[in-house]
Motif scaffolding. Sequence first.
Motif, PDB file in Angstrom:
ATOM      1  N   MET A   1       1.276  -1.558  -0.196  1.00  0.00           N
ATOM      2  CA  MET A   1      -0.134  -0.040   0.413  1.00  0.00           C
ATOM      3  C   MET A   1       0.960   1.029   0.249  1.00  0.00           C
ATOM      4  N   ALA A   2       0.423   2.371  -0.480  1.00  0.00           N
ATOM      5  CA  ALA A   2       1.418   3.348  -0.936  1.00  0.00           C
ATOM      6  C   ALA A   2       0.461   4.109   0.300  1.00  0.00           C
ATOM      7  N   LYS A   3       1.720   5.315   0.163  1.00  0.00           N
ATOM      8  CA  LYS A   3       1.535   5.920   1.655  1.00  0.00           C
ATOM      9  C   LYS A   3       0.882   7.116   1.434  1.00  0.00           C
ATOM     10  N   ILE A   4       0.098   7.772   2.744  1.00  0.00           N
ATOM     11  CA  ILE A   4      -0.320   8.932   2.830  1.00  0.00           C
ATOM     12  C   ILE A   4       1.012  10.650   2.415  1.00  0.00           C
ATOM     13  N   GLN A   5       0.919  10.421   0.966  1.00  0.00           N
ATOM     14  CA  GLN A   5       1.365  11.909   0.789  1.00  0.00           C
ATOM     15  C   GLN A   5       1.606  12.754   2.173  1.00  0.00           C
ATOM     16  N   MET A   6       2.233  13.947   1.916  1.00  0.00           N
ATOM     17  CA  MET A   6       2.060  15.213   2.544  1.00  0.00           C
ATOM     18  C   MET A   6       2.604  16.075   1.789  1.00  0.00           C
ATOM     19  N   LYS A   7       2.004  17.333   2.131  1.00  0.00           N
ATOM     20  CA  LYS A   7       2.367  18.204   1.461  1.00  0.00           C
ATOM     21  C   LYS A   7       3.425  19.456   2.409  1.00  0.00           C
TER      22      LYS A   7
ATOM     23  N   ASP B   1       3.962   9.237   5.128  1.00  0.00           N
ATOM     24  CA  ASP B   1       4.869   9.910   4.249  1.00  0.00           C
ATOM     25  C   ASP B   1       4.839  11.191   5.433  1.00  0.00           C
ATOM     26  N   LEU B   2       5.251  10.866   6.638  1.00  0.00           N
ATOM     27  CA  LEU B   2       4.978  11.989   7.163  1.00  0.00           C
ATOM     28  C   LEU B   2       5.870  13.036   7.034  1.00  0.00           C
TER      29      LEU B   2
ATOM     30  N   ASP C   1      -4.728  21.538   3.382  1.00  0.00           N
ATOM     31  CA  ASP C   1      -3.949  21.437   2.215  1.00  0.00           C
ATOM     32  C   ASP C   1      -4.435  21.074   0.893  1.00  0.00           C
ATOM     33  N   GLY C   2      -5.554  20.440   1.581  1.00  0.00           N
ATOM     34  CA  GLY C   2      -6.655  20.091  -0.029  1.00  0.00           C
ATOM     35  C   GLY C   2      -6.009  18.202   0.301  1.00  0.00           C
ATOM     36  N   ILE C   3      -5.790  17.100   1.302  1.00  0.00           N
ATOM     37  CA  ILE C   3      -5.215  16.570   1.217  1.00  0.00           C
ATOM     38  C   ILE C   3      -6.294  15.132   1.721  1.00  0.00           C
ATOM     39  N   PRO C   4      -8.049  14.960   1.277  1.00  0.00           N
ATOM     40  CA  PRO C   4      -8.522  14.501   1.676  1.00  0.00           C
ATOM     41  C   PRO C   4      -8.278  12.945   3.156  1.00  0.00           C
TER      42      PRO C   4
END
Length: 403
Positions: free
Chosen positions: A1-7, A36-37, A345-348
Motif C-alpha cells: 500500500m502506498a503511503k499517504i503523501q503530505m505537502k 509519508d510524514l 492542504d486539500g489532502i482528504p
Amino acid sequence: MAKIQMKTPLVEMDGDEMTRVIWKMIKDKLILPYVDLKTEYYDLGLVKRNETNDQITIDSANATKKYGVAVKCATITPNAQRMTEYNLKEMWKSPNGTIRAILDGTVFRAPIIVKGINALIPTWTKPITIARHAYGDVYKNSEMKVKDGSKAELIVTDKYGNETRQLIHEFKGSDGIIQGLHNINGSIASFARSCFNFALDTKQDIWFATKDTISKQYDHTFKDIFAEIFETEYKSKFEAAGIEYFYTLIDDAVARVVRSQGGYIWACKNYDGDVMSDMVATAFGSLGMMTSVLVSPSGVYEYEAAHGTVTRHYYKHLKGEETSTNSVATIFAWTGALRKRGELDGIPELSAFADKLEKATVRTIEEGVMTGDLYVLSTLPEKRKVNTETFLDEINERLKETV
Ligand code: NAP
Ligand code: MG
C-alpha cells in the motif's frame, strides 16, 4: 500500500519523560507505516531547551506561525528540583506559556468519550470543550491589604495627564483588602475570534457567560465585544453552519451545563476557565483522555495532550519496570494536527487517516483493551489491562483493518 503523501510539514515539538517515550512509539507504530510524514522537528525536551537558552521554544512557535499547524508533546516546566536533576542554567519558563504568548492563542480542552468510561454527571454523553481566556483579570492583578481609616480609590491618568478618580471604599472600623484588575479590549477580541473560529471548525455551538449584571463596566465589556464581533463577522457563517452563539449569566451557565448533554464549547473568562476546566476534566474521568488545542485568532493551531509528562511512570520505565501509560490524548494530538493539515492542504486521505486512527483507538478501549488508568474506571464486564506498548500494538491491529 502506498503511503499517504503530505505537502506542508507539520511543526513537531518533541518533549520530556514518559510522553517522549510514547511520542516515538506512536510515530513508529501508528503513523510512519501509513503516512509519508513530513515534519519540521523541534526538540523541546528540557536538555535541548537548556542547551539553546530556550531559543528552540521560540523558534518552534515562529515555525508554527509560518506553517499553521503544530503537534506538541508534553514538556517539563522546571521547578527547583528540576534545576539539579537537569543541571539547568536557568529556571526556564513554561514552553506552553511562551508559545501561547507568541501565538496569542486560546486553549480549547476537550475530553475523548468512549463507551464504558462514564462521566460522573450521567447526562454528559457528549464532550464539553472549555475555552479559557488566558490573559488578565486576577492573574495580572495588583492587590493590597488596607488599614482601618484608609480611603481606597481607583485613579486613571490619561495620556494628557487628566485624572479620573472613583471611590472603591472608605475603611471605617476594620482593616480590609483591595484588588485592581484589568483586561485589554484587543485580547478579549482575539479570544472571541478564536472561540467563534473554533466553533465553526468543529461545528459546535458556543456558550459564553460573565457576571455583566453586577459588573456593568468590566464584565459588560466582555459581553459587548463578543456580541459586536459575532454580529459583524460571524453571524451569517454560524447560520450557514447551523450552529449558535449563546450568551447568558455565569451562574445560569453553570446550572445549564450540569443539566446539559454536552456537545458545545464553553468560553470562559480566565478565572472561570481555571476553575471550570478542572471540574469538567475530573467529571469526564481520566487526564489521559483530555486533548488540548491552542488556536490563534489568525487561524494557527497547536495540538497536544492536556496532561503532563507523567513523571512517576517515567521513573518506573527508567528502572526497567513495566508501565501502563495512556497514550490516547497524545494520539489525538497527532490526529488533530494531521486532520487539520489535510484540510488546509486539500489532502482528504490524510484527514480520513486521522479519523481511522481515532476510531481504531476508541474501538480498542470499547473492546476492553485499555491502560491502567482506564481499567479502574471502565464499567465494561470484560476488560484487560495492558502495558504502554501493547496498547499501541492493539490499536495498530485494528487500524490495519481499516486502511
Ligand atoms: P501529569 O504528568 O499530568 O501526571 C499526574 C498524574 O496523573 C500521573 O502521575 C498519573 O497518575 C496521572 N496521569 C496523567 N497523565 C496520564 C496518562 N497519560 N496515563 C496514565 N496516567 C496519567 O502531571 P504532573 O505530575 O503534575 O506533572 C509532571 C510534569 O509534567 C511536570 O514537570 C510538569 O511541569 C509537566 N506538565 C506539562 C504539561 C504540558 O506540557 N502541557 C502540562 C502539565 C504538566 P498516577 O501516577 O497515579 O498513575
Ligand atoms: Mg485550575
